[in-house]
Design an enzyme around this catalytic site. Structure first.
Site, PDB file in Angstrom:
ATOM      1  N   ASP A  96       1.016  -1.125  -0.061  1.00  0.00           N
ATOM      2  CA  ASP A  96       0.043   0.080   0.005  1.00  0.00           C
ATOM      3  C   ASP A  96       0.839   1.246   0.228  1.00  0.00           C
ATOM      4  OD1 ASP A  96      -2.113   1.712   0.569  1.00  0.00           O
ATOM      5  OD2 ASP A  96      -2.593   1.115   2.310  1.00  0.00           O
ATOM      6  N   LYS A 124      -0.788  -1.069  -4.899  1.00  0.00           N
ATOM      7  CA  LYS A 124      -1.449  -0.183  -4.871  1.00  0.00           C
ATOM      8  C   LYS A 124      -0.248   1.103  -5.422  1.00  0.00           C
ATOM      9  CE  LYS A 124      -4.694  -0.999  -1.205  1.00  0.00           C
ATOM     10  NZ  LYS A 124      -5.093  -0.571  -0.012  1.00  0.00           N
TER      11      LYS A 124
HETATM   12  P1  5GP Z   1       1.980  -0.618   3.563  1.00  0.00           P
HETATM   13  O1  5GP Z   1       2.907  -0.490   4.746  1.00  0.00           O
HETATM   14  O2  5GP Z   1       2.439  -1.040   2.414  1.00  0.00           O
HETATM   15  O3  5GP Z   1       1.355   0.778   3.813  1.00  0.00           O
HETATM   16  O4  5GP Z   1       1.047  -1.562   3.843  1.00  0.00           O
HETATM   17  C1  5GP Z   1       1.144  -2.999   3.913  1.00  0.00           C
HETATM   18  C2  5GP Z   1       0.479  -3.883   4.820  1.00  0.00           C
HETATM   19  O5  5GP Z   1      -0.964  -3.161   5.167  1.00  0.00           O
HETATM   20  C3  5GP Z   1      -0.003  -5.147   4.383  1.00  0.00           C
HETATM   21  O6  5GP Z   1       0.758  -6.187   4.594  1.00  0.00           O
HETATM   22  C4  5GP Z   1      -1.449  -5.356   4.859  1.00  0.00           C
HETATM   23  O7  5GP Z   1      -1.046  -6.024   6.122  1.00  0.00           O
HETATM   24  C5  5GP Z   1      -1.899  -4.007   5.081  1.00  0.00           C
HETATM   25  N1  5GP Z   1      -2.777  -3.534   4.173  1.00  0.00           N
HETATM   26  C6  5GP Z   1      -2.408  -2.648   3.194  1.00  0.00           C
HETATM   27  N2  5GP Z   1      -3.554  -2.259   2.312  1.00  0.00           N
HETATM   28  C7  5GP Z   1      -4.525  -3.263   2.506  1.00  0.00           C
HETATM   29  C8  5GP Z   1      -5.629  -3.466   2.201  1.00  0.00           C
HETATM   30  O8  5GP Z   1      -6.266  -3.049   1.305  1.00  0.00           O
HETATM   31  N3  5GP Z   1      -6.312  -4.522   2.750  1.00  0.00           N
HETATM   32  C9  5GP Z   1      -5.852  -5.056   3.848  1.00  0.00           C
HETATM   33  N4  5GP Z   1      -6.672  -6.078   4.216  1.00  0.00           N
HETATM   34  N5  5GP Z   1      -4.699  -5.026   4.429  1.00  0.00           N
HETATM   35  C10 5GP Z   1      -4.014  -3.992   3.718  1.00  0.00           C
END
Ligand code: 5GP
Length: 168
Positions: A96, A124
């Protein structure tokens, strides 16, 4: 909830990813490091489609509460394997903001693996802030919150076979 990616689409893409990974790592034995909890289903399906030898390990970190990133990453469970000199593939369910992957890459590179690649089922891309490439991407999606196929909503919904977006 509205279906975004069907079970059939996931299956077929996982097979393609496994072929790409098998082709790239032919003759090697990479360690696939699954990022808990979200990647457990993806990793289980992916390894069964690989046609090369591999090892599996897990790391657990937290950055999310409910549907929001809390902005800092905590290590909850470290890997068990010695990854020095080994080929490493991080297996993530979703990227994300990129916060988690930035943390993981820096941390695992600190152990001097022979190589480090990243596989994510969902990306994303428009919102992720990364200054490196993601090697294997299942699907690029927009910045909506998704559940199913390992992805949770307050720890539930991980067991859904397809991926759904949450409609507010
Ligand atoms: P980041 O650190 O890239 O923002 O997010 C990574 C983590 O956030 C992923 O491993 C997941 O656990 C959670 N996450 C991010 N976006 C989503 C989403 O759309 N749905 C879910 N269920 N978890 C997400």
């Amino acid at each position: 909830m509205k279906e975004l990616i069907s079970e059939k689409q996931i299956k077929s893409r996982v097979k393609e990813l496994a072929k790409e990974i098998s082709d790239k790592y032919r003759g090697k034995t990479p360690i696939l490091i699954g990022v808990l909890n979200g990647s457990f289903i993806f990793l289980a399906d992916l390894v069964r489609e690989l046609t090369i030898e591999c090892e599996v390990d897990f790391i657990k970190i937290s950055s999310y509460e409910g549907t929001r990133s809390v902005g800092t990453v905590h290590l909850l469970k470290d890997i068990s394997a010695d990854i020095t000199g080994r080929d490493i593939i991080i297996i993530e369910d979703i990227i994300d903001s990129g916060l988690t992957m930035n943390f993981l890459k820096t941390r695992l590179e600190g152990a001097n693996p022979a190589s480090l690649a990243i596989t994510t089922l969902l990306f994303k891309k428009e919102v992720a802030r990364l200054n490196f490439m993601i090697d294997f991407v299942g699907f690029e999606i927009s910045s909506e919150y998704v559940v199913g196929y390992g992805l949770d909503l307050n720890q539930k919904k991980r067991n859904l076979k397809s991926i759904f977006r949450i409609e507010q």
